[in-house]
Design an enzyme around this catalytic site. Sequence first.
Site, mmCIF file in Angstrom:
data_model
loop_
_atom_site.group_PDB
_atom_site.id
_atom_site.type_symbol
_atom_site.label_atom_id
_atom_site.label_comp_id
_atom_site.label_asym_id
_atom_site.label_seq_id
_atom_site.Cartn_x
_atom_site.Cartn_y
_atom_site.Cartn_z
ATOM 1 C CG HIS A 71 -6.927 12.745 4.007
ATOM 2 N ND1 HIS A 71 -8.132 12.820 3.782
ATOM 3 C CD2 HIS A 71 -6.428 11.561 3.389
ATOM 4 C CE1 HIS A 71 -8.620 11.796 3.101
ATOM 5 N NE2 HIS A 71 -7.734 10.962 2.691
ATOM 6 C CG ASP B 208 -5.034 7.893 2.882
ATOM 7 O OD1 ASP B 208 -4.297 8.822 3.633
ATOM 8 O OD2 ASP B 208 -6.033 7.686 3.033
ATOM 9 C CD GLU B 209 -9.007 8.299 0.327
ATOM 10 O OE1 GLU B 209 -9.820 7.255 0.397
ATOM 11 O OE2 GLU B 209 -9.247 8.940 1.369
ATOM 12 C CB VAL B 210 -2.299 12.812 -2.297
ATOM 13 C CG1 VAL B 210 -1.936 14.340 -2.424
ATOM 14 C CG2 VAL B 210 -1.675 12.333 -1.038
#
Length: 761
Positions: free
Chosen positions: A271, A325-327
């Site tokens: 992100h 998160d959400e890498v």
Amino acid sequence: MDFSRLTQIILLLVVTACSHTKPPKMGVIPQPMEMNYQPGTFKINDKTVIVVDSSFEEKQLTEEINSFLKDNFNIQLEISRSPQENAIHLVKAMEVAPNGAYSLTVGGDGVTIKASTGQGIFYGIQTLAQMLSPKTEVKEPVLNYVQINDAPAYEWRGMMLDVSRHFVPKDSVKKVIDILAMHKMNKFHWHLVDGIGWRIQIDAYPELTRKGAWRKVKGDKKPWEDFEIASKDAEGEVYGGFYTKEDIKEIVAYAKERFIDVIPEIEMPGHSEAALQCYPEFSCDTEVITGVYCAGNDDTFQFLQNIISEVVELFPNEYVHIGGDEVGKGSWLKCNKCKKRMQQENLQTAEELQSYFVRRMEKFIHSKNKKLIGWDEILEGGLPERATVMSWRGVEGGIEAANAGHDVVMSPGDPLYLDHSQGKSEYEPPSWGGYNNVLKIYDFNPVPKDIAPDKKHHILGAQANLWTEQVKSLSHIQYMMLPRISALSEAIWTKAEKRNREYFINKLDVHFDRLYEKGYNYSGSSLTPDYDVSYDKVNKAFNLTLQNELELYEIRYTLDGSNPTMQSELYSAPIEYTTSIELNAMCFRNGEPIGYPLKKIFSTGFGDQCKVIYSNSYNETYSGGGDRALFDNKFAIARGDDPNWQGIKEKDFEVLIDLGSLTELSYAGLNFFQDIGATSVMLPTMVIISISKDGENFETVLDEVIATQEKREPIIKHIGSNFKKQDVAYIKITAKNRSVLPEWHLRKGSAWLFVDEVSVK
């Protein structure tokens, strides 16, 4: 409200208050641990004095009291250090626990608030303010004698606000903090950094705010579509903003005065598009900047350590949130530097490389006397020994972390994401994700049963999260927070055995006026009428039941399509109907409408003998409930995942409805859905409706070209036609699918049609 419910509430008030005299209509949120009323009252007047223990800082706490009394009763009290009668005493009492606990006593000599810390005194003042509000209930500052002993059940009671998607001005952030403070919340998680925008001044890297805080506005595209950073003075329209260090110091100090810790979030390793477009040298050596920091580059870690070094100087609390998160790890597996790092460190997977990244940053953050906290993805590949986990993908990550001996903050998307819708009405403002209503949040228990008994202390508490993909203003922020943050405050302040859903609902009746008096835009979604339909086969009649989530206030309705008023029919029992009705229902509070209307056509023209013949079958994944889904009186809401939608991919929607017998009709129509921002579902390009008595000779009653709407937000469009009243046995409906998504659509490929609920009358 029925008499049995009213009786329950009255009994509950008596039991909770343990009083000899009935307390005034009021409700403290969150519910105190103990409230015991006695006979007698004390009235605050202009001779009353605020007496402050010398151990407490005078200004902070006395201003909180005087500001409230001035606004509500036009009273300003003198301050004293000497105990006396007719006073509000703020007393240091070491026997009271130091975690925000307090006692509040109202008796003949006035009000006494005791605590071992200023935080406890502050919470006692919040309770006092609620006991003396709202103005609609409390005309004079008169208090019943009472003894309150109170303490929080959990140490972490918070909310996250995302300011990356849409920048929130400094004064608006303060108003969010005010809402948290009145509910005795103590953590403000500030999501300052994400791929869409960088919002915090970093002296060592000025490009982060010179460019990373701004982005080009591209037509009606969302910020994350074709994202492009730009300087503030770039050509064309730009959007953004950031907080200077002085802004941050001011907000942190403002929060501290209200005993709220501000936790900064600096996203890593994913992100991070905004940062890496400013400093691409810290991205992987791939052709495209992916928004993931290069884990194989030592300079990346130096860059982030330099940033963290400036961040920790601004935030005195003990935590730094790193996201995690959400890498998207694909770039790591292609990057030469990352592959080399994996060889050197004997790492087998990208998840282990992420663990390496997090461990390395944790060591640095620990060296700054801070604690690392991250989303539950930081569990992947192994968790640093001292890390705290914030569990958002359900509670499973929190269970795993707590059982392994790590501290945990529970923050599951279901039910604690405030960007999710809180009502089912098509009139709700834009939201994101699922459906989290008030009572769903109230019922949340931060400690799942799967946590070992000796590990339960690792659950620090819980927090709600408000992401702002769809939220652009303070008014919308308040709408998404309230009254859901009121429900969460009681869920994590008050012990489970002391909570009572019925009593909480009753307290909300008073609390709504408090919120209104403070100018907060609270949501009425929990008061919007909802419905249920049943069919009585014996009497061959339908029964329509109306209610709202809280089961509060009057619901009034019309059956002719007109808008309800206070003179309209009062709902008191299920509405029986044998012919189609056009319902318009509204909830009224104190004579004024609240929430949104319920507008539906409920049909009776579809009996058990009715059949639907599909030319193109619906997709099994989006069946809507099967062949009778089009007339089951269950209306889909404006969400693509609502199970009542029936979906068809690429092909046209073509159905022949055999009513089974002649039925006198004068109208036919149905609902279509579109959500360009989140799905491939679009409105049809044309709708044709025809009717017939014999199934061979059809009369077209609607042949309408549907204009393309490029609006990103969800749309429910009802398309139908009135015609001359006549006997009908067959209805044929064709809706043209555009088959392929248009060029301007953010997705590519096949278009879908979503349909629901054929209505006739």
